[in-house]
Motif scaffolding. Structure first.
Motif, PDB file in Angstrom:
ATOM      1  N   LYS A 161       0.779  -1.266   0.278  1.00  0.00           N
ATOM      2  CA  LYS A 161      -0.131   0.071  -0.140  1.00  0.00           C
ATOM      3  C   LYS A 161       0.883   1.195   0.013  1.00  0.00           C
ATOM      4  N   LYS A 162       0.543   2.046  -0.930  1.00  0.00           N
ATOM      5  CA  LYS A 162       1.216   3.515  -0.812  1.00  0.00           C
ATOM      6  C   LYS A 162       0.964   4.158   0.413  1.00  0.00           C
ATOM      7  N   ASP A 163       2.167   4.858   1.011  1.00  0.00           N
ATOM      8  CA  ASP A 163       1.657   5.644   2.357  1.00  0.00           C
ATOM      9  C   ASP A 163       2.886   6.882   2.097  1.00  0.00           C
ATOM     10  N   LYS A 166       6.341   6.276   0.753  1.00  0.00           N
ATOM     11  CA  LYS A 166       6.908   5.173   0.882  1.00  0.00           C
ATOM     12  C   LYS A 166       5.676   4.187   0.684  1.00  0.00           C
ATOM     13  N   GLN A 168       3.823   0.634   2.296  1.00  0.00           N
ATOM     14  CA  GLN A 168       3.824  -0.467   3.271  1.00  0.00           C
ATOM     15  C   GLN A 168       3.519  -1.696   2.998  1.00  0.00           C
ATOM     16  N   GLU A 170       2.560  -5.380   4.152  1.00  0.00           N
ATOM     17  CA  GLU A 170       1.769  -6.206   5.095  1.00  0.00           C
ATOM     18  C   GLU A 170       2.156  -7.625   4.773  1.00  0.00           C
ATOM     19  N   GLU A 216       4.057  -5.364   9.574  1.00  0.00           N
ATOM     20  CA  GLU A 216       3.964  -4.061   8.596  1.00  0.00           C
ATOM     21  C   GLU A 216       5.307  -3.619   8.556  1.00  0.00           C
ATOM     22  N   THR A 217       5.803  -3.121   7.457  1.00  0.00           N
ATOM     23  CA  THR A 217       7.235  -2.761   7.168  1.00  0.00           C
ATOM     24  C   THR A 217       7.065  -1.553   6.109  1.00  0.00           C
ATOM     25  N   LEU A 218       7.679  -0.550   6.306  1.00  0.00           N
ATOM     26  CA  LEU A 218       7.819   0.476   5.498  1.00  0.00           C
ATOM     27  C   LEU A 218       8.926   0.699   4.665  1.00  0.00           C
TER      28      LEU A 218
END
Length: 251
Positions: A161-163, A166, A168, A170, A216-218
């Protein structure tokens, strides 16, 4: 008691500055259980007052009872006094059964500051006097390995997922062998023409041994527009658990 980052700080009142009263070194152990071993841990008193610290094992939530190392742990001493700005040594020994099945075992070793006096006092003139006690509790991980480690894992879920600038990552990872899994990622970013823009790699986290773990990793996102992503999930031996081409969710 759930451990977050290995440290729980109990605050008995609001405060602006936070510092741990005690320090522990080293902060983790990985020990062979093929022969008896005794290890040392240093407790540091970061205050100007003498303190007492209680030391005890504790079972991790993601390890079953049969894989709990603490029941074979001998700690001495279990309560120590540490002088102001001083240090004290605590030793622990692991005495496992000779017929212990191969695999990985784990315990937390918990260091808990013992309170010196009650927190609140009220004087006779009805003025409130508050003694502020900040009690530190630190847990370090003790891993024990007996014989051969059979590292098997399944990636049950994966999303990107775009954050902001960055993405994310999952993941839900299920350990299926006789060991925990240290999961890593390798990501390659491609543009609409299939040209490689950049790549990133890093650690996702470490599972327990008994159940699925969610992470959860950025990950840094390239400045150029990304069309698709190739991602690999690997274990601690750099074996590929999953490789997949994905689109980034932009909701």
């Amino acid at each position: 008691m759930k451990k977050i980052c290995g440290v729980i700080l109990f605050l008995l009142t609001f405060t602006q500055g936070i510092a741990f009263n005690i320090g522990i070194a080293p902060t983790s152990f990985e020990i062979s259980l093929d022969k008896p071993e005794t290890k040392e841990v240093t407790i540091l008193n970061n205050t100007a007052e003498e303190m007492r610290v209680e030391v005890s094992p504790e079972k991790p939530e993601n390890y079953n009872e049969e894989h709990y190392l603490g029941k074979w742990m001998r700690i001495y001493p279990k309560v120590v006094s540490v002088k102001p700005f001083g240090k004290q040594i605590v030793r622990f020994a692991l005495r496992t059964p000779s017929d212990l099945p191969h695999g990985e075992y784990k315990s937390y070793l918990v260091f808990k500051e013992i309170p010196k006096k009650p927190v609140d006092e009220i004087n006779k003139k009805e003025n409130m006097k508050i003694n502020i006690n900040m009690l530190t509790e630190i847990a370090i991980s003790i891993y024990g390995e007996k014989g051969n480690q059979n590292i098997i894992a399944e990636v049950k879920k994966i999303n990107l997922k775009k954050d902001g600038n960055k993405i994310q990552l999952e993941t839900e990872i299920v350990p299926k062998g006789n060991s925990s899994v240290k999961a890593f990622y390798e990501v390659k970013f491609y543009n609409v023409n299939g040209k490689l823009i950049s790549n990133e790699e890093g650690i996702i986290g470490r599972t327990g041994r008994s159940k699925a773990e969610k992470f959860e990793t950025l990950i840094n996102l390239p400045q150029k527009k990304v069309d698709r992503v190739n991602i690999k999930i690997l274990d601690q031996k750099r074996k590929v658990i999953l490789e997949k081409e994905m689109k980034i969710i932009t909701e």
